[in-house]
Design an enzyme around this catalytic site. Structure first.
Site, PDB file in Angstrom:
ATOM      1  N   GLU A   1      -8.704 -12.755   4.341  1.00  0.00           N
ATOM      2  CA  GLU A   1      -8.502 -12.241   5.705  1.00  0.00           C
ATOM      3  C   GLU A   1      -9.497 -12.794   6.737  1.00  0.00           C
ATOM      4  O   GLU A   1      -9.898 -12.076   7.647  1.00  0.00           O
ATOM      5  CB  GLU A   1      -8.567 -10.699   5.693  1.00  0.00           C
ATOM      6  CG  GLU A   1      -7.473 -10.093   4.841  1.00  0.00           C
ATOM      7  CD  GLU A   1      -7.634  -8.591   4.645  1.00  0.00           C
ATOM      8  OE1 GLU A   1      -6.598  -7.906   4.554  1.00  0.00           O
ATOM      9  OE2 GLU A   1      -8.768  -8.094   4.552  1.00  0.00           O
TER      10      GLU A   1
HETATM   11  C1  TNX Z   1      -6.820  -5.768   1.926  1.00  0.00           C
HETATM   12  S1  TNX Z   1      -7.220  -7.077  -0.643  1.00  0.00           S
HETATM   13  C2  TNX Z   1      -8.136  -6.203   1.828  1.00  0.00           C
HETATM   14  C3  TNX Z   1      -9.224  -5.257   2.024  1.00  0.00           C
HETATM   15  C4  TNX Z   1      -8.729  -3.879   2.334  1.00  0.00           C
HETATM   16  C5  TNX Z   1      -7.514  -3.578   1.498  1.00  0.00           C
HETATM   17  C6  TNX Z   1      -7.015  -2.190   1.641  1.00  0.00           C
HETATM   18  C7  TNX Z   1      -8.209  -7.870   0.166  1.00  0.00           C
HETATM   19  C8  TNX Z   1      -8.753  -9.041  -0.459  1.00  0.00           C
HETATM   20  N1  TNX Z   1      -8.500  -7.452   1.414  1.00  0.00           N
HETATM   21  O1  TNX Z   1     -10.080  -5.710   3.024  1.00  0.00           O
HETATM   22  O2  TNX Z   1      -9.745  -2.985   2.066  1.00  0.00           O
HETATM   23  O3  TNX Z   1      -6.503  -4.470   1.843  1.00  0.00           O
HETATM   24  O4  TNX Z   1      -6.007  -1.924   0.717  1.00  0.00           O
END
Ligand code: TNX
Length: 583
Positions: A376
């Site tokens: 992300e």
């Molecule tokens: C996605 S999974 C994210 C996290 C959040 C999560 C909540 C991932 C690698 N990144 O930053 O906490 O969703 O479900």
């Protein structure tokens, strides 16, 4: 399969009749004893002694015939063992005078002490631990380290006979897993921290067992909310019960930086003081972190620390604005949005920071992995992103560690041994499959099956639902070996269940989301695919409710599991406690 306790003490059917225990004197033994005694005793005394011995033997044999079989079946184990051969004539009851004898090797003796520590509180038995060159059960429990058994680095064999229990393995890890199995085969009251009057019966037979995947893990996000060391140790206990062998700690995120770094002290003194919702946050000192690593290692669990880069770094930017692209400190962040922050990939100072942080963390971490996040980072795109990741990967390799990262790392160049943690919700992922063709291995954590922060049902009081609802069946009914298209099972290192903690604020919250789904994921990581069976799993899992209750562990009473309603012990104390198997 059912784990419902068998009805009261009824006579064992003739077909299951327990023969005279072999340890009872047979005619030949009696005759030999007689001969020896003859030298000292007259005929009348002898006749009396024989009659008494025979009467005792008869009484015991009758007792065995009337005794109920062990309450648990040999196959009532989670994760399901590779091979189970029950022997109803081999049931064994742990006697008060039992001894635990282990191979004279420090690691084997450590497992023996852990076993004694597990069994002493509820049984109230002394269970002394001794060592021997070739340990034998002899009416107790033997833990045998044997290089010649071919069950891999984590496999074990468990034999339960009328003569006691023998666990055999070529490693201490194997012995440890054999002990976890043994624990589950005892009545649920074994989880009591206070002595309980119980018949500590074990079902006879042999289990031969070894894991399907080498990596079986869970992740705890200690960044969104901070959790005390004691809470983390308790999570380690839960992992150990289900033969998981990796604990991934998500140590840094926008909302808080949780691990002390001497060369960049403000990461914790400033960056560690916030969390989601405005609470005080917190961080682990190096001694705290080492305590977690050691406690986990004692339970054959490797800690995988994660420093999430280049995104998810607001807390670091609050502490060190020089890392920010505009060199301006952002306000501390206590919300739950993602994807807005990043360290400046164009500034050399950023790479000093990465090298220092990862260097100090590597020095504290005996395990082979360093997880560098990579998810992300919405504002670092294309070649800037892959360029950044490639430099970070080289830093990790330079520290002698293996790179783990979320699967967003896939487009970056491959580096030997690189592991991608796949968290997609759709198994069609050509970019990840391509990275695997270039040599990457995968840890599989599908958002819609393995994300333990997803709600079970719409009325689950905490958790997310962006990847859907995950009830126990959804957590169980998938196959990590075939889940991602065009990725062969051989490229799958294993499986991991992440627990993100935006909405999780206490140990009870953690346990509510972990249990009973963690055992489902554990079974996918450990058990051969041939044992996969939802109906069998839910029945085996049902027996764990009374165990958790007795141990004071919170869990979700998922409606699809036929939980036993009989308490393990009539009066119980629900005192949450950490296993203190070792200091
Ligand atoms: C996605 S999974 C994210 C996290 C959040 C999560 C909540 C991932 C690698 N990144 O930053 O906490 O969703 O479900």
């Amino acid at each position: 399969m059912s784990t419902t306790p068998s009805p009261g003490p009824t006579a064992v059917p003739a077909t299951n009749a327990v023969p005279l225990p072999t340890r009872e004197p047979d005619a030949a033994t009696l005759a030999r004893a007689d001969a020896a005694t003859l030298a000292q005793a007259d005929a009348a005394t002898l006749a009396q002694a024989d009659a008494a011995t025979l009467a005792q033997a008869a009484e015991r044999a009758a007792g065995d015939l009337l005794a109920p079989p062990a309450r648990h079946r040999l196959a009532d184990v989670v994760p399901a063992p590779q091979q189970v051969q029950p022997d109803p004539t081999g049931d064994w009851v742990l006697p008060a005078e039992a001894v635990i004898v282990a191979t004279a090797d420090p690691a084997a003796l450590a497992v023996a002490e852990q076993l004694a520590h597990l069994l002493r509180p509820a049984t109230g038995y002394p269970l002394p631990v001794t060592d021997a060159t070739t340990p034998e059960p002899a009416g107790g429990i033997a833990l045998v380290l044997d290089d010649t058994v071919d069950l891999g680095a984590e496999g074990y064999r468990l034999d339960i006979t009328t003569d006691g229990v023998r666990v055999t393995a070529s490693t201490a890890a194997g012995l440890f897993y054999g002990v976890q199995t043994l624990r589950q085969l005892l009545p649920a009251a074994i989880e009591s921290r206070d002595p309980v009057t119980e018949r500590w019966a074990l079902p006879g037979g042999t289990i031969t067992d070894a894991p399907r995947f080498p990596y079986r893990g869970a992740m705890l996000d200690v960044a969104r909310h901070f959790f005390a060391v004691e809470d983390v140790l308790r999570v380690v206990d839960h992992l150990a019960r289900y033969k998981l062998n990796h604990l991934h700690l998500h140590l840094t995120d926008d909302q808080g930086w949780r691990i002390a770094v001497d060369s960049w002290p403000k990461l914790t003194t400033l960056g560690g003081t916030t969390e989601v919702g405005g609470g005080p946050g917190g961080h682990y000192t190096k001694a705290d972190y080492t305590r977690i690593v050691t406690y986990a290692a004692d339970r054959h669990i490797t800690v995988v620390p994660e420093i999430d880069l280049p995104g998810h770094t607001n807390a670091a930017l609050v502490a060190y604005p020089e890392l920010a692209p505009d060199k301006i400190a952002p306000p501390p962040y206590t919300g739950t949005e993602v994807g807005f922050s990043y360290v400046d990939p164009a500034d050399e100072r950023t790479y000093d920071f990465v090298a220092d942080v990862l260097g100090e963390l590597a020095a504290l971490t005996p395990g082979p992995w360093l997880h560098v996040g990579g998810d992300e980072a919405f504002k670092v795109k294309g070649e800037v992103y892959t360029g950044f990741v490639e430099r970070v990967q080289r830093i990790v390799a330079g520290l002698g560690k293996t790179v783990v990262g979320w699967h967003q790392l896939a487009p970056a160049a491959h580096l030997d041994g690189r592991v991608l943690q796949w968290w997609g919700t759709n198994g069609e992922d050509p970019t990840t499959a391509e990275a695997v063709r270039r040599g990457a291995l995968l840890i599989i954590s599908p958002g819609n099956h393995a994300y333990l922060d997803m709600k079970y049902a719409p009325d689950t009081p905490i958790g997310h639902d962006w990847a859907g609802l995950i009830d126990v069946r959804k957590a169980y009914d998938w196959d990590p070996g075939t889940h991602v298209a065009d990725v062969p099972t051989e490229a799958v290192l294993g499986v991991e269940a992440p627990l993100w903690t935006e909405s999780v604020t206490s140990l009870a919250d953690i346990e509510l989301l972990l249990l009973p789904r963690l055992p489902a994921i554990a079974e996918l990581g450990w058990s051969p695919r041939a044992t996969h069976d939802w109906n069998g799993f839910r029945d085996r899992l049902a027996g764990h409710g009374p165990r958790w209750e007795t141990a004071g562990i919170t869990f979700h009473r998922a409606p699809e599991i036929p939980w036993s309603t009989t308490p393990a012990i009539p009066t119980q104390r629900n005192v949450p406690q950490t296993d203190t198997t070792k200091p």
